[in-house]
Design a protein around this motif. Structure first.
Motif, mmCIF file in Angstrom:
data_model
loop_
_atom_site.group_PDB
_atom_site.id
_atom_site.type_symbol
_atom_site.label_atom_id
_atom_site.label_comp_id
_atom_site.label_asym_id
_atom_site.label_seq_id
_atom_site.Cartn_x
_atom_site.Cartn_y
_atom_site.Cartn_z
ATOM 1 N N SER A 144 0.863 -1.173 0.000
ATOM 2 C CA SER A 144 0.000 0.000 0.000
ATOM 3 C C SER A 144 0.901 1.224 0.000
ATOM 4 O O SER A 144 2.070 1.149 0.373
ATOM 5 N N VAL A 145 0.333 2.351 -0.448
ATOM 6 C CA VAL A 145 1.149 3.556 -0.615
ATOM 7 C C VAL A 145 1.774 3.970 0.710
ATOM 8 O O VAL A 145 2.971 4.252 0.792
ATOM 9 N N LEU A 204 6.186 10.991 -2.865
ATOM 10 C CA LEU A 204 4.975 11.260 -2.071
ATOM 11 C C LEU A 204 3.934 11.934 -2.945
ATOM 12 O O LEU A 204 2.763 11.528 -2.976
ATOM 13 N N ALA A 205 4.366 12.974 -3.690
ATOM 14 C CA ALA A 205 3.423 13.698 -4.537
ATOM 15 C C ALA A 205 2.839 12.763 -5.592
ATOM 16 O O ALA A 205 1.618 12.720 -5.795
ATOM 17 N N GLY A 206 3.719 11.986 -6.254
ATOM 18 C CA GLY A 206 3.252 11.113 -7.324
ATOM 19 C C GLY A 206 2.287 10.062 -6.824
ATOM 20 O O GLY A 206 1.185 9.885 -7.371
ATOM 21 N N LEU A 207 2.656 9.354 -5.751
ATOM 22 C CA LEU A 207 1.794 8.265 -5.264
ATOM 23 C C LEU A 207 0.509 8.805 -4.639
ATOM 24 O O LEU A 207 -0.561 8.195 -4.763
ATOM 25 N N VAL A 244 1.963 11.112 -12.784
ATOM 26 C CA VAL A 244 2.377 10.095 -11.809
ATOM 27 C C VAL A 244 3.643 9.411 -12.278
ATOM 28 O O VAL A 244 4.600 9.238 -11.516
ATOM 29 N N PHE A 245 3.687 9.061 -13.585
ATOM 30 C CA PHE A 245 4.866 8.365 -14.089
ATOM 31 C C PHE A 245 6.114 9.229 -13.957
ATOM 32 O O PHE A 245 7.155 8.790 -13.472
ATOM 33 N N VAL A 246 6.001 10.502 -14.390
ATOM 34 C CA VAL A 246 7.190 11.365 -14.377
ATOM 35 C C VAL A 246 7.685 11.553 -12.940
ATOM 36 O O VAL A 246 8.887 11.425 -12.662
ATOM 37 N N LEU A 247 6.753 11.808 -12.009
ATOM 38 C CA LEU A 247 7.166 12.050 -10.612
ATOM 39 C C LEU A 247 7.820 10.810 -10.015
ATOM 40 O O LEU A 247 8.919 10.873 -9.456
ATOM 41 N N THR A 248 7.142 9.671 -10.122
ATOM 42 C CA THR A 248 7.695 8.467 -9.475
ATOM 43 C C THR A 248 8.962 8.004 -10.186
ATOM 44 O O THR A 248 9.932 7.617 -9.533
ATOM 45 N N LEU A 289 0.474 1.124 -13.120
ATOM 46 C CA LEU A 289 -0.093 1.966 -14.177
ATOM 47 C C LEU A 289 -0.479 1.141 -15.399
ATOM 48 O O LEU A 289 -1.248 1.601 -16.237
ATOM 49 N N GLY A 290 0.064 -0.055 -15.526
ATOM 50 C CA GLY A 290 -0.304 -0.933 -16.640
ATOM 51 C C GLY A 290 0.222 -0.480 -17.988
ATOM 52 O O GLY A 290 -0.450 -0.601 -19.002
ATOM 53 N N GLY A 291 1.436 0.077 -18.030
ATOM 54 C CA GLY A 291 2.013 0.498 -19.302
ATOM 55 C C GLY A 291 1.587 1.905 -19.670
ATOM 56 O O GLY A 291 0.709 2.487 -19.023
ATOM 57 N N GLY A 292 2.214 2.444 -20.698
ATOM 58 C CA GLY A 292 1.909 3.817 -21.080
ATOM 59 C C GLY A 292 2.403 4.119 -22.469
ATOM 60 O O GLY A 292 2.877 3.226 -23.171
#
Lengths: 302, 661
Positions: free
Chosen positions: B117-118, B165-168, B198-202, B254-257
Motif C-alpha cells: 500500500s502507498v 509522495l506527490a506522485g503516489l 504520476v509516471f514522471v514524478l515516481t 499503471l499498466g504500461g503507457g
C-alpha cells in the motif's frame, strides 16, 4: 551433427593455427614491397615461432600469475573463436553453443588479458601499452557490435550458422541499409589506413610538416572515390566529387611546395563552378525524373 | 537494541548475526515467493488511518531474495570488517548507533519490495533512507568528506521522497484507494494527464535512487564514504529498489503507457551507462570507481526496462518479456558482483589506509585472496564471458537486436543507438576495471600503505567468498533462474512466455533461435587454455623456468615510481572524451630567480570534475545560498515576529481554502 561436422571443426582449428602466421607474413611482405624492400618472405612468422618456442621460458622477478597465464589465454580465446565460427561447415557439433556476440566478447577477453599482463610487470612501458590498447578497444567495441547488429537484423538472429546459411542462399540480404551504415565507416577507416601505408615511402623522402600531411590528402581522394562508387543519390555524388577534387588539390599542394596564387584562384573558381553546374544538373534531374536516384538514369539507355 | 549494552566485540557479533539472520530469512521468503508462493499480510493497527498492507508476489520475491542473499553474506563480512585486529579501522563502524541501525537497514531493504500500500511503501522507503543515512555518517568524526556526502545524500533522498509522495498521493487520490490492489484497479479509469504526471514524478524519484544521470550526484559521494559493508549493501541492494519501483509502478500499477515514457527511460539509461562508466574510468579512488560503475549498470537496467515498455506498447508481448527478463537478470548479476567488488575493495583501505589507486599496487602478493576475489568480481563487471555480467548484457542485446523488426520510427532510432551505447559502455568498463585490477592490485606498491598491507581476517574472506560463489553460480547456470524470472515478469503484468529456457547447462531463446551455453564456454576455454599451455612444452620439452631480471628497456632498474599510475592509464581515454568530461588542467611553472630560461619547479594538476554536477547542481546551490542570505533580513530574532509569521501563514492557507471551495 555428423563425422563430417567434427572433421570440419578440427580442420577449422588447424587452418586458423597454421594460417594466422601466414597472414601476418603476407601483411609484412606487402608492406615491404610497397616500401621498396625485398621482405623476409611469407614463412618468416613461422620461422620466428619455431625459434621462440625453442627458447628457455623465464619468469621476470616481480610478475604474478596474470603475466604467465595471459599469453595462453589469448591463444585459448582465439582457438574457441576458431572453433565457433563456421568457416568450413555450418553443420558442426558446436552450432548453438555461442553466437556472434560471444565471438566479439571472446576477442575482447583476449585484449583484456594482454592488458593485465602488461600492467602486471609494473614498468612504465608495461603500463603505456595497455593504456593505449584499452582506449582503442573501448572505441572498437561499439563498431564491432554495430556490425553484429547489421548482420543479425536481416538474418533475424545472432546465430552464426544461420547468418552464414542465409548469406549463402540470399547474398543480397546482407546489403541492407543497416549493414551499409556499419560498413561505410569501416571501409572509410580502411581506406585511410591504406592511404597512410601507401604514402609512407613518400613521407620518408622529406619528413617536413607539409609532406607529413600528405596521407590525409590521399585519404580524402580515396574516400571521395568510395562515395562516388557506392552512393545512389545525385547529391551524394556531388559531395563525393567535391571530396575527390579537394583531395587531389590538397595532395598537389602538399606534395609540391605550393603553387602560384593565380593557379590557386583558378582552381577555387573551378570548384565553385563545378558545384554550381552539378547542382543545376541535379535539380534538372529531379524535375525530369521526380527523383535523384542514379539508377533511374538507366532509362536514358534505350 | 539489547546489544547496545554489550562490549564492543560482542555487540558487533550480535548485530552482525542478527543482520545475517534477517538476510537469510528474507532470502528464503523471497525464493519461496519466486517459486510461486504468494502471501500477504494486513496489519490494520500498525499505521494510523490506513494500516499496513504487505504482500509478496514473484516480482517482490526476486528483489527480496537478492537483497536477503547479499545482506547475509555482507553481514558476515561486516563482523570481520569491524572486529578485525590491526589495520586502519576507526571507531565509527563499531559505535552503538551504527550497530543498532544495521539490522534495521537490512530489514527495511527486505520489506520495501513487500509493501502493498502507498503508506506502507512510503514509511518503509523513508526508513531505508534514514537508516542508510545514519550508516553513511558512521565515520563522520574522521573526515569532513563524510559529512559533505551525508548532507548531499540527505537532501537528494528527501527531494526524491517528496516527488514520490506527490506522485503516489496523486495516484491514490484519483484511483480511490491506497492499497496497490486499488491502484491497479483504478489505473485504467484515470485521465492520461494524471497517469503521465504520476509516471514522471515516481520515475524521477526511483531513477534518483538508482543513481541514474543526471540525478546521480549523491551516489559517487555517499557510496565511497560509507563503511565498506554499508557501501556493498547500498550499491548492491538499495539501488535495485529504484529499478523495482519503476517496474512496479510503470508496468504493474499503471499498466504500461505511451511510447515517450519508455523512450525517456531508454535515453536516461543510455546516458547513465556511458556517463557513469566514463567517470568510473577517470576515477582514481577505488570505491568512487565502483560507485560510478553502479550508475552505469543501473543505466543498462533502465535501458532494458524502457525497451520492454516500448515492445509491449508495440504489441510484441514475448519480446517485451524478454527485455524485462534481461533487465531483472542484470539486476541480480549486478548485485552479486558489485557487492563482491565493494567487499574486496573495502578490505584494501582497511589493510592499507589508502583508497587512491595511484598509491596502491602490489597487493597481489600481499593479499592474494582479496585480489583473486576482486578479479572475479571485475570479470563480472566488464561483461565478458565467462563472467556473470555477460549473461544479462547478452540477453539485453538479443532483445534489442530483435526489437528492430517492430515498426515505428522511434524504435528504429532508439534501438541502434541503445546498442551502440551499451557497446561503448562495455568497452569503457573493460578499461576501467583493467585499471582498477592492474594498477591497484597487480604491478608494484607505490606507497607505504600498500607495502605494509596484510591479508584480511577469516570472517571478511568468508563473506566475500560467499558472494564470489554466488557470482560463479550465476555465471555458470543462469538457466536455473529462468522459471522464477518468468513468474516475476508475469507479476509485472507482461505475458510470461518462458522466454529463457534450457535448464541448467544452456540459455536458449526458442522464439529467436539464439542460445548460449556458459558451461560449455568455460569448459572450452579451459580445454583450449590447457592445450595452449601444453603444446609449447611438448615441442620444447619440459624445462624449469628460471627467474630473470625484469626487462628495464635499457633505462636502468625500474623503480615503483616509474610504474604507470591510474591517472596516466586513463589519460588517452580522457583525451578522447575531452569535450564530454571537460577536465581541469593546471600547469604552474616557477622560474628561477636568475633567469626566466631556467625553470625551478613545474606543478601539474589534472582533475576530472563531475561536469553535470558543476553545470546543473552548483548554480542552483549558489542561487539558493544567495536567496537564503537575502531572506536573513526577515529574521530579526524577535520571537513574536516568528510566531506572527506562523499565524500569517495559517491565515493565508485558510483564506486560500475558503476561496477555493
Amino acid at each position: 551433427m555428423s563425422a563430417y561436422g567434427y572433421a570440419a571443426t578440427a580442420s577449422q582449428l588447424v587452418l586458423v593455427v597454421a594460417g594466422a602466421p601466414l597472414l601476418t607474413g603476407l601483411m609484412r611482405q606487402v608492406r615491404a614491397r610497397m616500401e621498396g624492400r625485398a621482405g623476409a618472405g611469407l614463412l618468416q612468422p613461422w620461422r620466428d615461432a619455431r625459434k621462440l618456442l625453442r627458447k628457455e621460458p623465464i619468469t621476470p622477478v616481480g610478475t604474478g600469475p596474470a603475466f604467465h597465464i595471459a599469453p595462453a589465454l589469448v591463444v585459448a580465446t582465439a582457438l574457441v573463436v576458431a572453433a565457433l565460427v563456421p568457416l568450413l561447415s555450418t553443420d558442426t557439433p558446436l552450432a548453438g553453443r555461442g553466437d556472434l556476440i560471444v565471438v566479439v566478447a571472446l576477442l575482447a577477453l583476449g585484449t583484456v588479458a594482454l592488458a593485465l599482463a602488461g600492467l602486471d610487470t609494473g614498468t612504465a612501458f608495461g603500463g603505456m601499452g595497455p593504456s593505449r590498447e584499452m582506449t582503442v578497444a573501448a572505441l572498437v567495441e561499439p563498431t564491432l557490435l554495430m556490425a553484429v547488429l547489421a548482420l543479425s537484423v536481416p538474418a533475424g538472429t545472432t546465430d552464426l550458422a544461420a547468418i552464414v546459411e542465409g548469406a549463402v542462399h540470399d547474398p543480397a540480404r546482407l546489403a541492407s541499409p543497416a549493414s551499409l551504415l556499419a560498413a561505410s565507416p569501416l571501409t572509410a577507416a580502411a581506406l585511410t589506413l591504406l592511404a597512410y601505408a601507401v604514402a609512407r615511402p613518400l613521407v620518408a623522402l622529406d619528413p617536413g610538416p607539409a609532406v607529413q600531411a600528405l596521407p590525409v590528402g590521399l585519404a580524402v581522394v580515396l574516400v571521395g572515390f568510395f562515395v562516388l562508387a557506392t552512393r545512389r543519390r545525385a547529391l551524394s555524388q556531388v559531395v563525393g566529387f567535391l571530396l575527390l577534387d579537394n583531395g587531389i588539390t590538397a595532395t598537389a599542394f602538399l606534395a609540391t611546395s605550393g603553387v602560384p596564387l593565380i593557379v590557386e584562384l583558378g582552381v577555387s573558381f573551378d570548384v565553385l563552378l563545378a558545384a554550381l553546374v552539378l547542382q543545376v544538373l541535379t535539380a534538372r534531374m529531379r524535375a525530369a525524373f521526380g527523383t535523384t536516384d542514379l539508377d533511374d538514369l538507366r532509362e536514358l539507355h534505350d | 537494541m539489547a546489544g547496545s549494552a554489550l562490549p564492543v566485540r560482542a555487540r558487533v557479533s550480535v548485530s552482525g548475526i542478527c543482520t545475517a539472520g534477517v538476510g537469510a530469512a528474507g532470502c528464503v521468503a523471497g525464493v519461496a515467493a519466486l517459486g510461486g508462493e504468494a502471501w500477504s499480510a494486513s496489519l490494520p493497527d500498525l499505521l494510523p488511518l490506513a494500516g499496513a498492507h504487505l504482500a509478496v508476489d514473484p516480482l517482490s520475491g526476486l528483489f527480496m531474495a537478492v537483497a536477503g542473499a547479499v545482506t547475509a553474506a555482507v553481514a558476515v563480512y561486516g563482523i570481520g570488517y569491524v572486529n578485525g585486529n590491526g589495520g586502519h579501522g576507526s571507531h565509527g563502524p563499531a559505535s552503538r548507533t551504527t550497530q543498532a541501525v544495521l539490522p534495521l537497514f537490512a530489514l527495511s531493504l527486505l520489506l520495501v519490495p513487500a509493501a502493498a500500500s502507498v503508506s506502507a511503501f512510503l514509511v518503509l522507503w523513508e526508513l531505508m533512507a534514514l537508516s542508510s543515512l545514519l550508516l553513511v555518517l558512521a565515520e563522520h568524526r574522521e573526515s569532513p568528506r563524510v559529512r559533505t556526502a551525508g548532507l548531499w545524500y540527505a537532501v537528494m533522498t528527501h527531494l526524491g521522497l517528496v516527488l514520490l509522495l506527490a506522485g503516489l498521493a496523486l495516484f491514490a487520490a484519483h484511483s480511490g484507494g491506497e492499497t496497490f490492489a486499488d491502484l491497479r484497479a483504478g489505473a485504467g479509469g484515470t485521465s492520461p494527464a494524471v497517469r503521465d504526471t504520476v509516471f514522471v514524478l515516481t520515475a524521477a524519484a526511483f531513477a534518483s535512487k538508482a543513481g541514474a544521470v543526471p540525478l546521480h550526484a549523491w551516489l559517487p559521494r555517499a557510496h565511497p564514504e560509507a563503511p565498506s559493508p554499508v557501501s556493498a549493501l547500498m550499491s548492491g541492494v538499495m539501488v535495485n529498489l529504484g529499478a523495482y519501483g519503476i517496474v512496479r509502478t510503470a508496468f504493474d500499477l499503471l499498466g504500461g503507457g505511451p511510447s515517450w515514457w519508455w523512450i525517456g527511460l531508454v535515453t536516461v539509461g543510455g546516458l547513465s551507462a556511458v556517463y557513469g562508466v566514463l567517470q568510473a574510468a577517470m576515477a582514481s579512488d577505488l570505491k568512487r570507481l565502483l560507485a560510478y560503475s553502479t550508475a552505469e549498470n543501473m543505466g543498462l537496467v533502465l535501458i532494458g526496462t524502457g525497451a520492454a515498455g516500448l515492445f509491449a506498447r508495440a504489441g510484441d508481448g514475448p519480446l517485451a518479456a524478454l527485455a524485462l527478463v534481461a533487465a531483472l537478470l542484470h539486476v541480480v548479476n549486478h548485485s552479486a558482483f558489485k557487492a563482491l567488488l565493494f567487499c574486496a575493495a573495502g578490505s584494501v583501505p582497511r589493510a592499507t589506509g589508502v583508497r587512491d589507486l595511484d598509491r596502491l599496487g602490489g597487493l597481489r602478493a600481499r593479499m592474494p585472496f582479496t585480489t583473486g576475489l576482486f578479479a572475479l568480481g571485475a570479470l563480472g563487471a566488464v561483461a565478458l564471458p565467462p563472467g556473470n555480467g555477460f549473461i544479462g548484457e547478452w540477453l539485453l542485446l538479443q532483445s534489442l537486436v530483435h526489437g528492430l523488426r517492430l515498426p515505428g520510427a522511434s524504435v528504429a532510432i532508439a534501438l541502434p543507438l541503445a546498442v551502440g551505447l551499451i557497446a561503448l559502455s562495455a568497452g569503457i568498463a573493460a578499461a576501467a576495471f583493467v585499471k582498477a585490477l592492474g594498477v591497484g592490485f597487480f604491478s608494484r606498491p607505490r606507497g607505504e600503505g600498500a607495502t605494509g598491507a596484510r591479508e584480511s581476517g577469516p570472517a571478511m574472506i568468508a563473506g566475500t567468498v560467499l558472494l564470489g560463489a554466488g557470482c560463479v553460480a550465476l555465471a555458470l547456470v543462469p538457466g536455473l533462474l529462468g522459471p522464477g524470472l518468468d513468474r516475476a515478469v508475469i507479476a509485472a503484468g507482461l505475458p510470461g512466455t518462458d522466454a529463457v529456457t534450457g535448464g541448467r547447462a544452456a540459455l536458449r531463446l526458442d522464439a529467436l533461435s539464439a542460445s548460449l551455453s556458459p558451461v560449455w564456454l568455460v569448459a572450452a576455454l579451459t580445454a583450449a587454455l590447457a592445450l595452449a599451455a601444453a603444446l609449447p612444452r611438448l615441442y620444447g620439452g619440459r624445462r624449469r623456468r628460471p627467474n630473470a631480471k625484469l626487462w628495464d628497456c635499457g633505462g636502468g632498474a625500474p623503480t615503483p615510481r616509474m610504474a604507470y599510475t591510474a591517472t596516466s592509464f586513463a589519460e588517452p581515454l580522457q583525451r578522447v572524451f575531452d569535450d564530454v568530461l571537460a577536465p581541469e588542467r593546471d600547469v604552474d611553472v616557477t622560474h628561477a630567480r636568475e633567469s626566466t630560461y631556467l625553470v625551478e619547479r613545474i606543478r601539474f594538476r589534472n582533475q576530472v570534475p563531475d561536469r553535470i554536477e558543476h553545470r546543473a547542481y552548483l548554480p542552483v546551490l549558489a542561487r539558493l545560498a544567495r536567496a537564503g542570505r537575502a531572506s536573513r533580513r526577515l529574521a530579526t530574532g524577535s520571537v513574536h515576529l516568528h510566531l506572527g509569521y506562523g499565524l500569517l501563514g495559517l491565515l493565508a492557507l485558510f483564506l486560500v481554502l475558503a476561496v477555493g471551495s
